[in-house]
Design a protein around this motif. Sequence first.
Motif, PDB file in Angstrom:
ATOM      1  N   ARG A 141      -8.372 -18.635   5.891  1.00  0.00           N
ATOM      2  CA  ARG A 141      -9.247 -18.301   7.018  1.00  0.00           C
ATOM      3  C   ARG A 141      -8.978 -16.888   7.514  1.00  0.00           C
ATOM      4  O   ARG A 141      -9.914 -16.191   7.941  1.00  0.00           O
ATOM      5  N   ALA A 142      -7.725 -16.451   7.454  1.00  0.00           N
ATOM      6  CA  ALA A 142      -7.401 -15.083   7.858  1.00  0.00           C
ATOM      7  C   ALA A 142      -8.068 -14.081   6.913  1.00  0.00           C
ATOM      8  O   ALA A 142      -8.555 -13.028   7.347  1.00  0.00           O
ATOM      9  N   THR A 143      -8.092 -14.412   5.619  1.00  0.00           N
ATOM     10  CA  THR A 143      -8.770 -13.545   4.650  1.00  0.00           C
ATOM     11  C   THR A 143     -10.261 -13.472   4.961  1.00  0.00           C
ATOM     12  O   THR A 143     -10.878 -12.400   4.888  1.00  0.00           O
ATOM     13  N   THR A 144     -10.835 -14.600   5.325  1.00  0.00           N
ATOM     14  CA  THR A 144     -12.252 -14.628   5.703  1.00  0.00           C
ATOM     15  C   THR A 144     -12.502 -13.796   6.955  1.00  0.00           C
ATOM     16  O   THR A 144     -13.496 -13.063   7.045  1.00  0.00           O
ATOM     17  N   ASP A 145     -11.589 -13.881   7.924  1.00  0.00           N
ATOM     18  CA  ASP A 145     -11.725 -13.083   9.149  1.00  0.00           C
ATOM     19  C   ASP A 145     -11.723 -11.593   8.833  1.00  0.00           C
ATOM     20  O   ASP A 145     -12.485 -10.819   9.410  1.00  0.00           O
ATOM     21  N   ALA A 186     -12.642 -10.226   6.015  1.00  0.00           N
ATOM     22  CA  ALA A 186     -13.909  -9.916   5.347  1.00  0.00           C
ATOM     23  C   ALA A 186     -15.047  -9.796   6.357  1.00  0.00           C
ATOM     24  O   ALA A 186     -15.876  -8.881   6.284  1.00  0.00           O
ATOM     25  N   LEU A 187     -15.090 -10.717   7.300  1.00  0.00           N
ATOM     26  CA  LEU A 187     -16.127 -10.667   8.327  1.00  0.00           C
ATOM     27  C   LEU A 187     -16.010  -9.412   9.183  1.00  0.00           C
ATOM     28  O   LEU A 187     -17.014  -8.743   9.489  1.00  0.00           O
ATOM     29  N   ALA A 188     -14.776  -9.087   9.587  1.00  0.00           N
ATOM     30  CA  ALA A 188     -14.570  -7.897  10.416  1.00  0.00           C
ATOM     31  C   ALA A 188     -14.991  -6.635   9.668  1.00  0.00           C
ATOM     32  O   ALA A 188     -15.543  -5.699  10.275  1.00  0.00           O
ATOM     33  N   TRP A 189     -14.752  -6.600   8.362  1.00  0.00           N
ATOM     34  CA  TRP A 189     -15.149  -5.450   7.539  1.00  0.00           C
ATOM     35  C   TRP A 189     -16.672  -5.310   7.548  1.00  0.00           C
ATOM     36  O   TRP A 189     -17.213  -4.222   7.746  1.00  0.00           O
ATOM     37  N   ILE A 190     -17.357  -6.421   7.330  1.00  0.00           N
ATOM     38  CA  ILE A 190     -18.818  -6.392   7.278  1.00  0.00           C
ATOM     39  C   ILE A 190     -19.419  -6.092   8.652  1.00  0.00           C
ATOM     40  O   ILE A 190     -20.409  -5.369   8.779  1.00  0.00           O
ATOM     41  N   GLU A 191     -18.817  -6.626   9.707  1.00  0.00           N
ATOM     42  CA  GLU A 191     -19.341  -6.446  11.060  1.00  0.00           C
ATOM     43  C   GLU A 191     -19.094  -5.042  11.620  1.00  0.00           C
ATOM     44  O   GLU A 191     -19.704  -4.645  12.608  1.00  0.00           O
ATOM     45  N   ARG A 201     -13.359 -10.831  -3.150  1.00  0.00           N
ATOM     46  CA  ARG A 201     -13.950 -12.148  -3.402  1.00  0.00           C
ATOM     47  C   ARG A 201     -14.341 -12.814  -2.086  1.00  0.00           C
ATOM     48  O   ARG A 201     -15.375 -13.492  -2.004  1.00  0.00           O
ATOM     49  N   ALA A 202     -13.516 -12.624  -1.051  1.00  0.00           N
ATOM     50  CA  ALA A 202     -13.846 -13.184   0.268  1.00  0.00           C
ATOM     51  C   ALA A 202     -15.099 -12.515   0.832  1.00  0.00           C
ATOM     52  O   ALA A 202     -15.962 -13.185   1.425  1.00  0.00           O
ATOM     53  N   VAL A 203     -15.208 -11.201   0.659  1.00  0.00           N
ATOM     54  CA  VAL A 203     -16.399 -10.479   1.119  1.00  0.00           C
ATOM     55  C   VAL A 203     -17.642 -11.001   0.399  1.00  0.00           C
ATOM     56  O   VAL A 203     -18.695 -11.222   1.020  1.00  0.00           O
ATOM     57  N   LEU A 243     -24.642 -25.748   2.421  1.00  0.00           N
ATOM     58  CA  LEU A 243     -24.025 -25.137   1.242  1.00  0.00           C
ATOM     59  C   LEU A 243     -23.041 -24.027   1.592  1.00  0.00           C
ATOM     60  O   LEU A 243     -22.413 -23.449   0.706  1.00  0.00           O
ATOM     61  N   VAL A 244     -22.896 -23.745   2.870  1.00  0.00           N
ATOM     62  CA  VAL A 244     -22.000 -22.675   3.309  1.00  0.00           C
ATOM     63  C   VAL A 244     -20.545 -23.060   3.038  1.00  0.00           C
ATOM     64  O   VAL A 244     -20.129 -24.198   3.289  1.00  0.00           O
ATOM     65  N   ILE A 245     -19.772 -22.101   2.529  1.00  0.00           N
ATOM     66  CA  ILE A 245     -18.359 -22.345   2.230  1.00  0.00           C
ATOM     67  C   ILE A 245     -17.493 -22.129   3.471  1.00  0.00           C
ATOM     68  O   ILE A 245     -16.666 -22.974   3.815  1.00  0.00           O
TER      69      ILE A 245
END
Length: 343
Positions: A224-228, A230-235, A264-266, A283-285
């Motif tokens: 989940r931290a990796t996902t965070d 990735a999200l922060a990068w995109i946002e 991969r997370a991005v 279908l969201v991961i």
Amino acid sequence: MIGHEDIVSLLRRSIEGDRVSHAYLFAGPSGVGKATLARGFARALICQAADRPDPTVPCGTCLACRKIERGVHPDVQRLDLEIQAKLGLSRSSQQTSLTIDSIRQLAADAALKPMEASRRMIIVDDAETMQTVAQEALLKTLEEPPPSVLLMLLADDAGVLLPTIRSRCQVIHVCPVPAPVIAEALVATGIDAVQAHEVAALSSGRPGWALRASQDQALIAAQRATTDRALAWIEGTTYDRLVTAVKLGDSFTKRRSDVLGDLRAVLTVWRDVMLLHARLPDLVIQRSALQRLAVLAERWTPGAITSSIRAVQRCMADLEGNVRPRLALESMVLRWPLSGGLP
């Protein structure tokens, strides 16, 4: 073994037809099942049960099978970063690569005759960490392998290995396993169905990771931290995105696996954004980030999201080639839609 029926069938056919190669390269992300496949192949070749109905399927109960499972069979040797550290074969305190000393020791061991089985099997995990000199040392063993030795290389990224290494191995790409297959296997082990589906979704197709994560909440927290990140990068703003790209590009050589994991997370985040835009939330991961993903889905058009997905895929392909890491990452983020919502 969870999934990978096609690979299992391939290996079984090689045993049936007496066409076992002298070297294999299992390539795929960490936790996808490479080590499990290698151990299963070793058991099938060395199993001592004379009455097994299928000679390609190990009995799992004979002395040889049990020794392989416990990692104590004298003719099944394994090398990875952890074992290298225990054996003191690295001159550095930081265990980041398999050294030439380790590969030279491996070559010496390969020359020994089997003690209990008909062949010696050497499994080299973390093979992608070998520096060029270590790979060249291993190449000598691959070019003139002893007749009774089978080498199995396990690599997260086969692209970092020398072409001459890859050409002397039978390359087997171990691809991610569908989430429903992983979830079904987790439920069969006694895991609650809701938790099983959540872990399977987070696993990105890695059954080994899913099995460990089902018993270790820290792994789920790390994912989940990796996902965070990735999200922060995109946002982020264009400037912030470029700063992150520069940092990752400059650290790519030393942290290749981590950077590819972030990418991969991005890619997963952009995929989930597209699914939400298409009104397919089931279908969201990354279900724990649904609210943030929904904001992004409303912000951009399908064309902008598709372009971003292709930009990440192109970046990952460039990183496998000769493109400078910083240039590849900067080019990727400049193709993302502006955070203000413009395509």
